[in-house]
Design a protein around this motif. Structure first.
Motif, PDB file in Angstrom:
ATOM      1  N   ALA A  20       0.512  -1.060  -0.070  1.00 17.90           N
ATOM      2  CA  ALA A  20       0.016   0.001  -0.072  1.00 17.90           C
ATOM      3  C   ALA A  20       0.641   1.114  -0.077  1.00 17.90           C
ATOM      4  O   ALA A  20       0.531   2.129  -0.522  1.00 17.90           O
ATOM      5  CB  ALA A  20      -0.831  -0.211   1.060  1.00 17.90           C
ATOM      6  N   SER A  42      -8.814  -6.966  -5.633  1.00 14.46           N
ATOM      7  CA  SER A  42      -7.762  -5.771  -5.171  1.00 14.46           C
ATOM      8  C   SER A  42      -7.483  -4.995  -6.398  1.00 14.46           C
ATOM      9  O   SER A  42      -6.847  -5.507  -7.451  1.00 14.46           O
ATOM     10  CB  SER A  42      -6.757  -6.420  -4.349  1.00 14.46           C
ATOM     11  N   TYR A  80     -14.520   4.523   2.824  1.00 11.13           N
ATOM     12  CA  TYR A  80     -12.971   5.136   2.258  1.00 11.13           C
ATOM     13  C   TYR A  80     -12.373   5.609   3.766  1.00 11.13           C
ATOM     14  O   TYR A  80     -13.198   5.678   4.773  1.00 11.13           O
ATOM     15  CB  TYR A  80     -13.037   6.274   1.391  1.00 11.13           C
ATOM     16  N   HIS A  91      -7.334   4.435   1.461  1.00  8.18           N
ATOM     17  CA  HIS A  91      -8.256   3.235   1.133  1.00  8.18           C
ATOM     18  C   HIS A  91      -9.649   3.527   0.593  1.00  8.18           C
ATOM     19  O   HIS A  91     -10.091   4.344   1.176  1.00  8.18           O
ATOM     20  CB  HIS A  91      -7.987   2.291   2.126  1.00  8.18           C
TER      21      HIS A  91
END
Length: 213
Positions: A20, A42, A80, A91
């Motif tokens: 990430a 993903s 989010y 994210h």
């Protein structure tokens, strides 16, 4: 319904904090698409475009088409995450939607024609908004952009109830009671502090008297 838009995304094989952070350094945001009885997918989406859409309003009520390697997936943003300190996007969760999908979303309530409300214009009252948003069940393809309430003719003491909202076909409120959305309230009374002067009192000191014998 809010205007839809398309986002080009990349499928990502690696997940976790390290992956990430790598995405964010490359101006991408990690995200997941789930729902519709399919395995989670993903992906990584462009940071700047997504961040601007998020702060433009209506993000969680807008259908988005995500293009992943040429495959078009229609989704609705469900959640989010923002960095708690720096406030940047870290994210996004998306829900797959189709013509059969029914969702629960919060729709903003807008108010118009305050100048035509005697309670506000003539009597110096104000609009007290109890609910800025209302929660509804509706088909994902028919999410209302907003509900608009006309304040024309409303005076002090008048209330706008949920029954006054014009619901499109297929849209229902999750709360079935006729709750109050807003009211016209009277002006706040000015508080005047009255200083009462206490009457002057004379204090006399009395000393001890001793008798001489």
């Amino acid at each position: 319904m809010s205007e839809t838009f398309t986002v080009k995304a990349e499928a990502r094989e690696q997940v976790g904090k390290g992956a990430a952070r790598h995405l964010r350094r490359n101006k991408m945001v990690p995200a997941v698409i789930y729902g519709d009885k399919q395995p989670p997918l993903s992906i990584a989406i462009p940071y700047k475009e997504t961040f601007l859409k998020l702060h433009a309003g209506g993000f969680k009520t807008t259908i988005i088409t995500i293009d992943v390697g040429g495959k078009q997936i229609r989704v609705l943003p469900k959640d989010y995450q923002l960095d708690p300190i720096k406030d940047f996007l870290i994210h996004v969760d998306f829900l797959r939607v189709s013509s059969r999908t029914v969702v629960t979303v919060e729709i903003p309530v807008h108010f118009e024609n305050e100048d035509a409300a005697p309670g506000i214009k003539a009597n110096d009252g104000s609009l007290n908004i109890v609910h800025h948003h209302v929660e509804v069940h509706c088909p994902a393809e028919q999410i209302p952009e907003a509900f608009t309430v006309d304040l024309t003719g409303l005076d002090i003491g008048d209330s706008i109830h949920a029954s006054a909202l014009k619901l499109p076909k297929g849209v229902t409120l999750t709360d079935e009671s006729d709750f109050v959305v807003a009211t016209i309230v009277p002006p706040m009374a000015e508080e005047v502090d009255e200083i009462e002067e206490a009457p002057e009192t004379e204090v006399t000191a009395q000393g001890d008297e001793s008798e001489e014998k």
